[in-house]
Write an enzyme that holds these catalytic residues in place. Structure first.
Site, PDB file in Angstrom:
ATOM      1  N   ARG A   1      -1.552-158.062-111.679  1.00 48.91           N
ATOM      2  CA  ARG A   1      -1.612-158.621-110.331  1.00 48.91           C
ATOM      3  C   ARG A   1      -1.123-160.064-110.264  1.00 48.91           C
TER       4      ARG A   1
ATOM      5  N   HIS B   1      10.352-152.772-101.442  1.00 52.42           N
ATOM      6  CA  HIS B   1       9.235-152.246-102.251  1.00 52.42           C
ATOM      7  C   HIS B   1       9.094-150.740-102.062  1.00 52.42           C
ATOM      8  N   GLU B   2      10.061-150.124-101.352  1.00 59.25           N
ATOM      9  CA  GLU B   2       9.976-148.681-101.073  1.00 59.25           C
ATOM     10  C   GLU B   2      11.260-148.060-101.605  1.00 59.25           C
TER      11      GLU B   2
ATOM     12  N   CYS C   1      -5.386-151.799-108.895  1.00 60.43           N
ATOM     13  CA  CYS C   1      -5.218-152.116-110.317  1.00 60.43           C
ATOM     14  C   CYS C   1      -4.974-153.617-110.478  1.00 60.43           C
TER      15      CYS C   1
ATOM     16  N   ARG D   1      12.095-145.395 -89.515  1.00 59.19           N
ATOM     17  CA  ARG D   1      12.416-145.881 -90.860  1.00 59.19           C
ATOM     18  C   ARG D   1      13.915-145.867 -91.077  1.00 59.19           C
TER      19      ARG D   1
ATOM     20  N   CYS E   1      -2.723-148.813-114.180  1.00 58.79           N
ATOM     21  CA  CYS E   1      -2.709-148.945-115.649  1.00 58.79           C
ATOM     22  C   CYS E   1      -3.667-147.968-116.317  1.00 58.79           C
TER      23      CYS E   1
ATOM     24  N   CYS F   1      -7.744-151.031-116.671  1.00 54.60           N
ATOM     25  CA  CYS F   1      -8.451-152.224-116.193  1.00 54.60           C
ATOM     26  C   CYS F   1      -9.789-151.814-115.574  1.00 54.60           C
TER      27      CYS F   1
ATOM     28  N   CYS G   1      10.819-151.657 -95.040  1.00 56.14           N
ATOM     29  CA  CYS G   1       9.451-151.589 -94.521  1.00 56.14           C
ATOM     30  C   CYS G   1       9.064-152.932 -93.921  1.00 56.14           C
ATOM     31  N   HIS G   2       8.003-152.901 -93.129  1.00 51.85           N
ATOM     32  CA  HIS G   2       7.532-154.037 -92.358  1.00 51.85           C
ATOM     33  C   HIS G   2       7.389-155.324 -93.158  1.00 51.85           C
ATOM     34  N   THR G   3       6.792-155.228 -94.330  1.00 54.97           N
ATOM     35  CA  THR G   3       6.436-156.445 -95.055  1.00 54.97           C
ATOM     36  C   THR G   3       7.662-157.143 -95.660  1.00 54.97           C
TER      37      THR G   3
ATOM     38  N   CYS H   1      -9.232-149.698-112.340  1.00 56.03           N
ATOM     39  CA  CYS H   1      -8.762-148.328-112.592  1.00 56.03           C
ATOM     40  C   CYS H   1      -9.871-147.469-113.192  1.00 56.03           C
TER      41      CYS H   1
ATOM     42  N   CYS I   1       5.959-146.127 -99.880  1.00 55.24           N
ATOM     43  CA  CYS I   1       5.037-146.952 -99.084  1.00 55.24           C
ATOM     44  C   CYS I   1       4.544-146.203 -97.852  1.00 55.24           C
TER      45      CYS I   1
HETATM   46  P1  NAD Z   1       5.935-150.587 -86.733  1.00 57.48           P
HETATM   47  O1  NAD Z   1       6.437-151.859 -86.186  1.00 57.48           O
HETATM   48  O2  NAD Z   1       6.909-149.487 -87.035  1.00 57.48           O
HETATM   49  O3  NAD Z   1       4.845-149.963 -85.721  1.00 57.48           O
HETATM   50  C1  NAD Z   1       3.894-150.725 -85.032  1.00 57.48           C
HETATM   51  C2  NAD Z   1       3.619-150.023 -83.693  1.00 57.48           C
HETATM   52  O4  NAD Z   1       2.530-150.688 -83.063  1.00 57.48           O
HETATM   53  C3  NAD Z   1       4.806-150.051 -82.727  1.00 57.48           C
HETATM   54  O5  NAD Z   1       5.086-148.736 -82.249  1.00 57.48           O
HETATM   55  C4  NAD Z   1       4.319-150.955 -81.581  1.00 57.48           C
HETATM   56  O6  NAD Z   1       4.827-150.572 -80.332  1.00 57.48           O
HETATM   57  C5  NAD Z   1       2.796-150.747 -81.671  1.00 57.48           C
HETATM   58  N1  NAD Z   1       2.016-151.833 -81.081  1.00 57.48           N
HETATM   59  C6  NAD Z   1       2.281-153.164 -81.106  1.00 57.48           C
HETATM   60  N2  NAD Z   1       1.326-153.840 -80.455  1.00 57.48           N
HETATM   61  C7  NAD Z   1       0.422-152.927 -80.003  1.00 57.48           C
HETATM   62  C8  NAD Z   1      -0.790-153.014 -79.258  1.00 57.48           C
HETATM   63  N3  NAD Z   1      -1.269-154.185 -78.846  1.00 57.48           N
HETATM   64  N4  NAD Z   1      -1.456-151.867 -79.005  1.00 57.48           N
HETATM   65  C9  NAD Z   1      -0.965-150.686 -79.415  1.00 57.48           C
HETATM   66  N5  NAD Z   1       0.174-150.537 -80.113  1.00 57.48           N
HETATM   67  C10 NAD Z   1       0.863-151.647 -80.408  1.00 57.48           C
HETATM   68  O7  NAD Z   1       5.108-150.964 -88.043  1.00 57.48           O
HETATM   69  P2  NAD Z   1       4.692-150.007 -89.257  1.00 57.48           P
HETATM   70  O8  NAD Z   1       5.791-149.935 -90.245  1.00 57.48           O
HETATM   71  O9  NAD Z   1       4.140-148.739 -88.727  1.00 57.48           O
HETATM   72  O10 NAD Z   1       3.512-150.889 -89.907  1.00 57.48           O
HETATM   73  C11 NAD Z   1       2.315-151.088 -89.232  1.00 57.48           C
HETATM   74  C12 NAD Z   1       1.439-152.082 -89.968  1.00 57.48           C
HETATM   75  O11 NAD Z   1       0.995-151.523 -91.208  1.00 57.48           O
HETATM   76  C13 NAD Z   1       2.138-153.390 -90.339  1.00 57.48           C
HETATM   77  O12 NAD Z   1       1.236-154.454 -90.108  1.00 57.48           O
HETATM   78  C14 NAD Z   1       2.395-153.227 -91.822  1.00 57.48           C
HETATM   79  O13 NAD Z   1       2.489-154.469 -92.493  1.00 57.48           O
HETATM   80  C15 NAD Z   1       1.162-152.474 -92.241  1.00 57.48           C
HETATM   81  N6  NAD Z   1       1.223-151.776 -93.540  1.00 57.48           N
HETATM   82  C16 NAD Z   1       0.102-151.829 -94.323  1.00 57.48           C
HETATM   83  C17 NAD Z   1       0.063-151.171 -95.535  1.00 57.48           C
HETATM   84  C18 NAD Z   1      -1.190-151.174 -96.364  1.00 57.48           C
HETATM   85  O14 NAD Z   1      -1.144-150.728 -97.507  1.00 57.48           O
HETATM   86  N7  NAD Z   1      -2.325-151.628 -95.844  1.00 57.48           N
HETATM   87  C19 NAD Z   1       1.186-150.468 -95.980  1.00 57.48           C
HETATM   88  C20 NAD Z   1       2.314-150.405 -95.148  1.00 57.48           C
HETATM   89  C21 NAD Z   1       2.323-151.063 -93.922  1.00 57.48           C
HETATM   90  C1  022 Z   2       3.321-152.661 -97.600  1.00 56.78           C
HETATM   91  N1  022 Z   2       2.412-153.536 -97.153  1.00 56.78           N
HETATM   92  C2  022 Z   2       2.727-153.841 -95.889  1.00 56.78           C
HETATM   93  C3  022 Z   2       3.844-153.128 -95.562  1.00 56.78           C
HETATM   94  N2  022 Z   2       4.189-152.403 -96.640  1.00 56.78           N
HETATM   95  C4  022 Z   2       1.337-154.013 -97.879  1.00 56.78           C
HETATM   96  C5  022 Z   2       1.138-155.373 -97.987  1.00 56.78           C
HETATM   97  C6  022 Z   2       0.035-155.842 -98.712  1.00 56.78           C
HETATM   98  C7  022 Z   2      -0.850-154.963 -99.318  1.00 56.78           C
HETATM   99  C8  022 Z   2      -0.618-153.607 -99.217  1.00 56.78           C
HETATM  100  C9  022 Z   2       0.477-153.132 -98.499  1.00 56.78           C
HETATM  101  C10 022 Z   2      -1.985-155.437-100.015  1.00 56.78           C
HETATM  102  C11 022 Z   2      -3.288-155.162 -99.690  1.00 56.78           C
HETATM  103  C12 022 Z   2      -4.101-155.819-100.595  1.00 56.78           C
HETATM  104  C13 022 Z   2      -3.289-156.491-101.465  1.00 56.78           C
HETATM  105  N3  022 Z   2      -1.985-156.286-101.115  1.00 56.78           N
HETATM  106  C14 022 Z   2      -3.770-157.317-102.595  1.00 56.78           C
HETATM  107  C15 022 Z   2      -3.863-156.481-103.817  1.00 56.78           C
HETATM  108  C16 022 Z   2      -4.645-157.140-104.899  1.00 56.78           C
HETATM  109  O1  022 Z   2      -4.972-158.311-104.785  1.00 56.78           O
HETATM  110  O2  022 Z   2      -4.929-156.439-105.884  1.00 56.78           O
HETATM  111  C17 022 Z   2      -0.878-156.794-101.781  1.00 56.78           C
HETATM  112  C18 022 Z   2      -0.163-156.020-102.699  1.00 56.78           C
HETATM  113  C19 022 Z   2       0.961-156.550-103.393  1.00 56.78           C
HETATM  114  C20 022 Z   2       1.327-157.872-103.173  1.00 56.78           C
HETATM  115  C21 022 Z   2       0.630-158.653-102.261  1.00 56.78           C
HETATM  116  C22 022 Z   2      -0.470-158.126-101.576  1.00 56.78           C
HETATM  117  C23 022 Z   2       2.480-158.434-103.933  1.00 56.78           C
HETATM  118  O3  022 Z   2       2.969-157.834-104.862  1.00 56.78           O
HETATM  119  N4  022 Z   2       2.999-159.585-103.587  1.00 56.78           N
HETATM  120  C24 022 Z   2      -0.526-154.587-102.960  1.00 56.78           C
HETATM  121 ZN    ZN Z   3       5.693-151.051 -97.032  1.00 54.49          ZN
END
Ligand code: NAD
Ligand code: 022
Ligand code: ZN
Length: 369
Positions: free
Chosen positions: A110, A62-63, A106, A364, A92, A95, A40-42, A98, A169
């Site tokens: 953390r 993480h996935e 949760c 993926r 949990c 907390c 995954c991305h992160t 939760c 994820c």
């Molecule tokens: P990815 O790289 O597979 O997809 C991103 C897409 O965005 C690509 O298709 C790319 O072409 C497009 N893109 C890039 N710049 C753009 C723009 N200016 N306008 C429009 N489209 C554009 O990434 P992903 O795996 O789908 O992840 C996306 C984001 O979600 C990442 O930042 C990731 O860290 C985040 N994420 C967050 C959480 C969360 O819990 N909040 C969980 C998982 C992933």
């Molecule tokens: C997953 N992410 C991006 C791609 N795949 C992602 C990254 C960060 C978070 C969620 C998904 C996130 C959002 C908010 C937080 N995190 C903070 C949570 C909190 O403070 O309770 C986050 C998480 C885990 C971790 C860091 C940031 C870590 O374990 N290092 C859920």
């Molecule tokens: Zn992820």
């Protein structure tokens, strides 16, 4: 015991496949044999040195999905043989967060999770006698890992590991953002920015929940057919329209979208996503994780006139409660996963998975052990 794992020794270096030492589960922990893990991305973000809190050396990932092999003292919710998905957002059920029922973030473990260690402050992994950090509480790039009991979701045994891992994820984040965070109502018009491994899951979540228009926005035209495959009704490439993207999207949705989702992590896109919302009620959900230090901006008038800015982590899902339900949705055919798994690799090929992601060639990649 020994485990085969991919270690990140330092930022910007390929992962190395080595045999690590793994200590057994302590009180409240479980030993899990990981059968499959998604890239995954992160994971890439941390490896690229863009995450200010990245720790090295560490076992990333993480996935994943796997089987409980051993449980520590006091563990009651899972037993050896149970199939599980590791949770980077644990649950949990005790907390403040939760019990509030207002958020899935949760707080019980953390602090230690962020420091790359188990709740007792130590790591279970070591290499040549030196500790190796855990990552997001999961470290699924290892054939065996140790997890806190509250960080595993027990799932049905007929779900295939090489697909179920994505629910750890990407699938839950995208589908959950629509259902848990936006609480989208049937008939809504939505716009999804970024059609990658997350955005496509937002699209299928919105289709499942009965959206009317599902507009996909991506700078890569290859994503048009991907979006359509999961229920996108309109595609916009920002580089191919005349004039202002936001004005174009507001016109297309006759006043703006009821819900928009940023799945890019780009802060300029986040602003566009907010401003493409309908005046009075449109809500924009930030899913994308921006680079460390980035800020978002808009004119306060956008909020004063009723647009709402929100964010979501792990799709607002309460892992132990909601993840097994998403596995059921997949097994019942309500959501699709198989076509999004574009590459299946061995652990030795894991760096190829990072290259595919960087080059935008995969939705993926999954590593099977
Ligand atoms: P990815 O790289 O597979 O997809 C991103 C897409 O965005 C690509 O298709 C790319 O072409 C497009 N893109 C890039 N710049 C753009 C723009 N200016 N306008 C429009 N489209 C554009 O990434 P992903 O795996 O789908 O992840 C996306 C984001 O979600 C990442 O930042 C990731 O860290 C985040 N994420 C967050 C959480 C969360 O819990 N909040 C969980 C998982 C992933
Ligand atoms: C997953 N992410 C991006 C791609 N795949 C992602 C990254 C960060 C978070 C969620 C998904 C996130 C959002 C908010 C937080 N995190 C903070 C949570 C909190 O403070 O309770 C986050 C998480 C885990 C971790 C860091 C940031 C870590 O374990 N290092 C859920
Ligand atoms: Zn992820």
């Amino acid at each position: 015991m020994k485990t085969r794992a991919a270690i990140a020794f330092e930022a910007k270096k390929p992962l190395e496949i080595v045999e690590l030492d793994l200590e057994g589960p302590k009180d409240g922990e479980v030993l899990v044999e990981i059968m499959a893990t998604g890239i995954c991305h992160t994971d890439a973000y941390t490896l690229d040195g863009l995450d200010s809190e990245g720790l090295f050396p560490s076992v990333l990932g993480h996935e994943g999905a796997g089987i409980v092999r051993e449980v520590g003292k006091g563990v009651t919710s899972v037993k050896p043989g149970d199939h599980v998905i590791p949770l980077y957002t644990p649950e949990c059920r005790q907390c403040k967060t939760c019990t509030s029922q207002k958020s899935n973030l949760c707080t019980s473990i953390r602090a230690t999770q962020g420091k790359g260690v188990m709740p007792d402050g130590t790591s279970r992994f070591s290499y040549k006698g030196q500790p190796v950090y855990h990552y997001m509480g999961c470290s699924t790039f290892s054939n065996f890992t140790v997890l806190p009991e509250i960080a595993v979701a027990k799932i049905r045994e007929d779900a295939p590991f090489d697909k179920a891992c994505y629910i750890g994820c990407g699938v839950t984040t995208g589908v959950g953002a629509v259902i848990n965070t936006a609480k989208m109502e049937p008939g809504a018009n939505i716009i999804v920015f970024g059609l990658g491994g997350i955005g496509l899951n937002v699209i299928q979540g919105a289709k499942l929940a009965g959206a009317n228009m599902i507009v996909g926005v991506d700078v890569n035209n290859d994503k048009k057919s991907w979006g359509e495959r999961f229920g996108m009704t309109h595609f916009v490439n920002p580089r191919e329209i005349d004039g202002d993207l936001v004005a174009h999207l507001v016109a297309l949705t006759e006043g703006g979208a009821d819900y928009t989702f940023d799945c890019t992590g780009n802060t300029d896109v986040m602003r566009q996503a907010l401003e493409a919302c309908h005046r009075g009620w449109g809500e924009s959900i930030i899913i994308g994780v921006a680079e460390a230090g980035k800020e978002i901006s808009t004119r306060p008038f956008q909020l004063v006139t009723g647009r709402v800015w929100k964010g979501t982590a792990f799709g607002g899902a309460r892992g132990r409660t909601d993840v097994p339900k998403i596995v059921d949705w997949y097994m019942d055919g309500k959501i699709e996963i198989d076509p999004m798994i574009t590459h299946v690799l061995s652990l030795e090929e894991i760096n190829k998975g990072f290259d595919l992601m960087h080059d935008g060639k995969s939705i993926r990649s999954v590593v099977v052990f």
